[in-house]
Design an enzyme around this catalytic site. Structure first.
Site, PDB file in Angstrom:
ATOM      1  N   ASP A 121     -41.965  87.931  14.111  1.00  0.00           N
ATOM      2  CA  ASP A 121     -41.626  86.636  14.699  1.00  0.00           C
ATOM      3  C   ASP A 121     -42.576  86.440  15.871  1.00  0.00           C
ATOM      4  O   ASP A 121     -42.489  87.127  16.891  1.00  0.00           O
ATOM      5  CB  ASP A 121     -40.160  86.654  15.155  1.00  0.00           C
ATOM      6  CG  ASP A 121     -39.711  85.314  15.731  1.00  0.00           C
ATOM      7  OD1 ASP A 121     -40.552  84.603  16.316  1.00  0.00           O
ATOM      8  OD2 ASP A 121     -38.510  85.010  15.632  1.00  0.00           O
ATOM      9  N   TYR A 135     -33.860  87.956  18.642  1.00  0.00           N
ATOM     10  CA  TYR A 135     -33.027  86.783  18.925  1.00  0.00           C
ATOM     11  C   TYR A 135     -31.673  86.990  18.217  1.00  0.00           C
ATOM     12  O   TYR A 135     -31.638  87.364  17.034  1.00  0.00           O
ATOM     13  CB  TYR A 135     -33.753  85.538  18.419  1.00  0.00           C
ATOM     14  CG  TYR A 135     -32.944  84.282  18.507  1.00  0.00           C
ATOM     15  CD1 TYR A 135     -32.449  83.827  19.723  1.00  0.00           C
ATOM     16  CD2 TYR A 135     -32.681  83.531  17.368  1.00  0.00           C
ATOM     17  CE1 TYR A 135     -31.710  82.661  19.793  1.00  0.00           C
ATOM     18  CE2 TYR A 135     -31.948  82.361  17.439  1.00  0.00           C
ATOM     19  CZ  TYR A 135     -31.460  81.936  18.647  1.00  0.00           C
ATOM     20  OH  TYR A 135     -30.720  80.786  18.719  1.00  0.00           O
ATOM     21  N   LYS A 171     -40.230  75.762  19.720  1.00  0.00           N
ATOM     22  CA  LYS A 171     -40.697  76.259  21.007  1.00  0.00           C
ATOM     23  C   LYS A 171     -42.120  75.762  21.279  1.00  0.00           C
ATOM     24  O   LYS A 171     -42.341  74.572  21.310  1.00  0.00           O
ATOM     25  CB  LYS A 171     -40.598  77.792  21.000  1.00  0.00           C
ATOM     26  CG  LYS A 171     -39.215  78.311  20.506  1.00  0.00           C
ATOM     27  CD  LYS A 171     -38.115  77.864  21.394  1.00  0.00           C
ATOM     28  CE  LYS A 171     -36.688  78.181  21.000  1.00  0.00           C
ATOM     29  NZ  LYS A 171     -36.252  78.515  19.722  1.00  0.00           N
ATOM     30  N   ARG A 231     -38.091  68.368  -0.986  1.00  0.00           N
ATOM     31  CA  ARG A 231     -37.586  69.721  -0.712  1.00  0.00           C
ATOM     32  C   ARG A 231     -38.628  70.771  -1.089  1.00  0.00           C
ATOM     33  O   ARG A 231     -38.672  71.860  -0.520  1.00  0.00           O
ATOM     34  CB  ARG A 231     -36.257  69.972  -1.459  1.00  0.00           C
ATOM     35  CG  ARG A 231     -35.760  71.404  -1.298  1.00  0.00           C
ATOM     36  CD  ARG A 231     -34.271  71.601  -1.566  1.00  0.00           C
ATOM     37  NE  ARG A 231     -33.779  70.936  -2.741  1.00  0.00           N
ATOM     38  CZ  ARG A 231     -34.007  71.297  -4.010  1.00  0.00           C
ATOM     39  NH1 ARG A 231     -34.745  72.359  -4.274  1.00  0.00           N
ATOM     40  NH2 ARG A 231     -33.509  70.603  -5.008  1.00  0.00           N
TER      41      ARG A 231
HETATM   42  N1  LCS Z   1     -37.052  83.342  16.890  1.00  0.00           N
HETATM   43  C1  LCS Z   1     -37.072  83.399  18.227  1.00  0.00           C
HETATM   44  C2  LCS Z   1     -37.927  84.397  18.915  1.00  0.00           C
HETATM   45  C3  LCS Z   1     -36.282  82.523  18.962  1.00  0.00           C
HETATM   46  O1  LCS Z   1     -36.323  82.588  20.300  1.00  0.00           O
HETATM   47  C4  LCS Z   1     -35.467  81.587  18.285  1.00  0.00           C
HETATM   48  C5  LCS Z   1     -34.591  80.639  19.003  1.00  0.00           C
HETATM   49  C6  LCS Z   1     -35.475  81.572  16.886  1.00  0.00           C
HETATM   50  C7  LCS Z   1     -36.299  82.453  16.222  1.00  0.00           C
HETATM   51  C8  LCS Z   1     -34.675  80.589  16.102  1.00  0.00           C
HETATM   52  O2  LCS Z   1     -35.313  79.352  16.118  1.00  0.00           O
HETATM   53  P1  LCS Z   1     -34.556  77.939  15.990  1.00  0.00           P
HETATM   54  O3  LCS Z   1     -33.747  77.985  14.740  1.00  0.00           O
HETATM   55  O4  LCS Z   1     -33.699  77.774  17.181  1.00  0.00           O
HETATM   56  O5  LCS Z   1     -35.692  76.977  15.898  1.00  0.00           O
HETATM   57  N2  LCS Z   1     -34.435  80.954  20.338  1.00  0.00           N
HETATM   58  C9  LCS Z   1     -33.678  80.341  21.196  1.00  0.00           C
HETATM   59  C10 LCS Z   1     -33.526  80.779  22.513  1.00  0.00           C
HETATM   60  O6  LCS Z   1     -34.050  81.780  22.977  1.00  0.00           O
HETATM   61  N3  LCS Z   1     -32.748  79.969  23.145  1.00  0.00           N
HETATM   62  O7  LCS Z   1     -32.264  78.976  22.315  1.00  0.00           O
HETATM   63  C11 LCS Z   1     -32.825  79.162  21.009  1.00  0.00           C
END
Ligand code: LCS
Length: 395
Positions: A185, A113, A210, A60
């Site tokens: 971000d 987001y 992503k 962790r």
């Molecule tokens: N930041 C951005 C810009 C994102 O697009 C997302 C997820 C996150 C943070 C969160 O990341 P995760 O916890 O999912 O790894 N974006 C998504 C989207 O646009 N469609 O599905 C998830």
């Protein structure tokens, strides 16, 4: 870790964190699938806990496979340290947990987001944190939103899914003039196309789900910080919140990151052609893509990013129903949330990723009912355009 400072991001993506295993010579990172690490004796254990000796304690709090990935993304972003998380939201929540206290105020981009905005607006509010969400592409609006207790300014650039580009350097200066920190971000731009820390940001967040992983098979996140003073509060939050990564997950991302640069550039070349095709299409009202001169912050994007990326949004003729017809008749592009995979993904934010935001606020933030978000992949561009052409006949 070797110093990667003078190398091109394309080289860093292949080499950082990827050194041969000293024990075996293996050229691929070993997966150290262990929860805990043996100490030689009590004195060594005590020294590791006190931070006086190098070495691992408990997964962790850190792990050799995970550390390689942290080194890789840290080098790509030009940070002083990085902390990996189980998801992008793990990175967002851990960073905010480490930086905020009751009575603090957050200024955020209005089209963050959905969950990133909601965790501040609803959940941190339960612990006495207030917030103001504005369009950070508008510097005057950002300046007007600052309060004496503003501690964090938070944005995505390009933003999800309006593709608005915020002036990172100017917003870092604004935040610092108010003793606040700028958190960017950088998921959409990727470290191949943009390095916010070099423009004055304090913390960078990635959803590595992503582009960085890139193969639509892992959920993961990363926090990178540019100032040693942030190491202690962010590390404490990371160790205590427990949104940590798993070694196997780290290994998969270490595999994906090696091709990050070529995937980003290949998809970007496709996206340039698709954006031009959509802009000329009679059934498309508008296209928002940082590589088109029609983008409202085209010049800023050119100055601040090394490339326009492979995400775009567009408004189909016929609003909600038009969007539905288009998406339902695609055969190659996948109707799915998420983005940044090797394959093309298409989705409808109004009913999916941004549905948690009240409709009036969502529309005011530019996320209209008929807005379609397209994450262009690395397929042959002619096949992608043919798929769109076929589906548009049904709109
Ligand atoms: N930041 C951005 C810009 C994102 O697009 C997302 C997820 C996150 C943070 C969160 O990341 P995760 O916890 O999912 O790894 N974006 C998504 C989207 O646009 N469609 O599905 C998830």
């Amino acid at each position: 870790m070797r110093n990667f400072k003078d190398l091109d991001p394309r080289t860093i993506a292949i080499h950082a964190g990827q050194h041969p295993d000293p024990a075996s010579g293996a050229c691929s990172a070993p997966i150290i699938q262990a929860s805990t690490f043996a100490f030689d004796n009590c004195a060594q254990g005590a020294a590791r806990f006190a931070g006086e000796a190098e070495g691992f304690i408990y997964t962790r709090m850190g792990n050799p496979t995970i550390a390689r990935l942290e080194d890789a993304v840290c080098a790509l972003e030009g940070g002083v340290g990085a902390l990996s998380t189980a998801s992008g939201m793990g990175a967002v929540s851990t960073a905010l947990f480490g930086l905020l206290k009751a009575g603090d105020h957050v200024v955020g981009h209005e089209s963050l987001y959905g969950p990133s905005r909601m965790i501040v607006e609803r959940d941190f509010a339960r612990f006495g944190v207030t917030s103001t969400f504005i369009d950070t592409t508008d510097l005057a609006a950002a300046a007007a939103a600052m309060q004496p207790n503003t501690r964090v300014v938070m944005l995505e650039s390009p933003a999800n899914p309006t593709m608005g580009i915020s002036d990172i350097k100017a917003l870092a200066e604004l935040a610092h003039a108010h003793d606040a920190l700028l958190l960017v971000d950088n998921t959409f731009a990727t470290p191949i196309n943009q390095n916010p820390l070099a423009m004055g940001a304090d913390v960078v967040i990635h959803s590595m789900t992503k582009f960085i992983n890139g193969h639509t098979d892992v959920v993961a996140g990363m926090i990178v910080f540019g100032d040693e003073a942030l190491r202690a509060p962010l590390t404490r939050a990371h160790h205590y919140l427990g949104a940590n990564m798993d070694p196997h997950q780290a290994w998969l991302v270490l595999r994906g990151i090696k091709t990050l640069a070529m995937r980003v550039k290949e998809a970007e070349a496709n996206a340039m052609q698709i954006a031009a095709y959509l802009e000329d299409h009679p059934k498309v009202k508008w296209v928002r893509y940082p590589g088109l001169e029609s983008h409202p912050q085209y010049a800023l994007g050119r100055a601040q990013q090394r490339g326009p990326g492979s995400l775009m949004s567009f408004e189909v003729e016929g609003g909600l129903e038009g969007g539905r017809q288009l998406l339902d008749h695609l055969e190659l592009m996948t109707l799915a949330v998420s983005l940044g995979g090797i394959e093309t993904l298409i989705q409808h934010p109004g009913s999916m990723t941004h549905a948690a935001i009240p409709a009036d606020e969502r529309v005011a933030a530019g996320i209209t009912d008929g807005l379609v978000r397209l994450s262009v992949g690395c397929e042959a561009v002619a096949d992608l355009i043919a798929d769109l052409e076929r589906a548009f006949k049904h709109v």
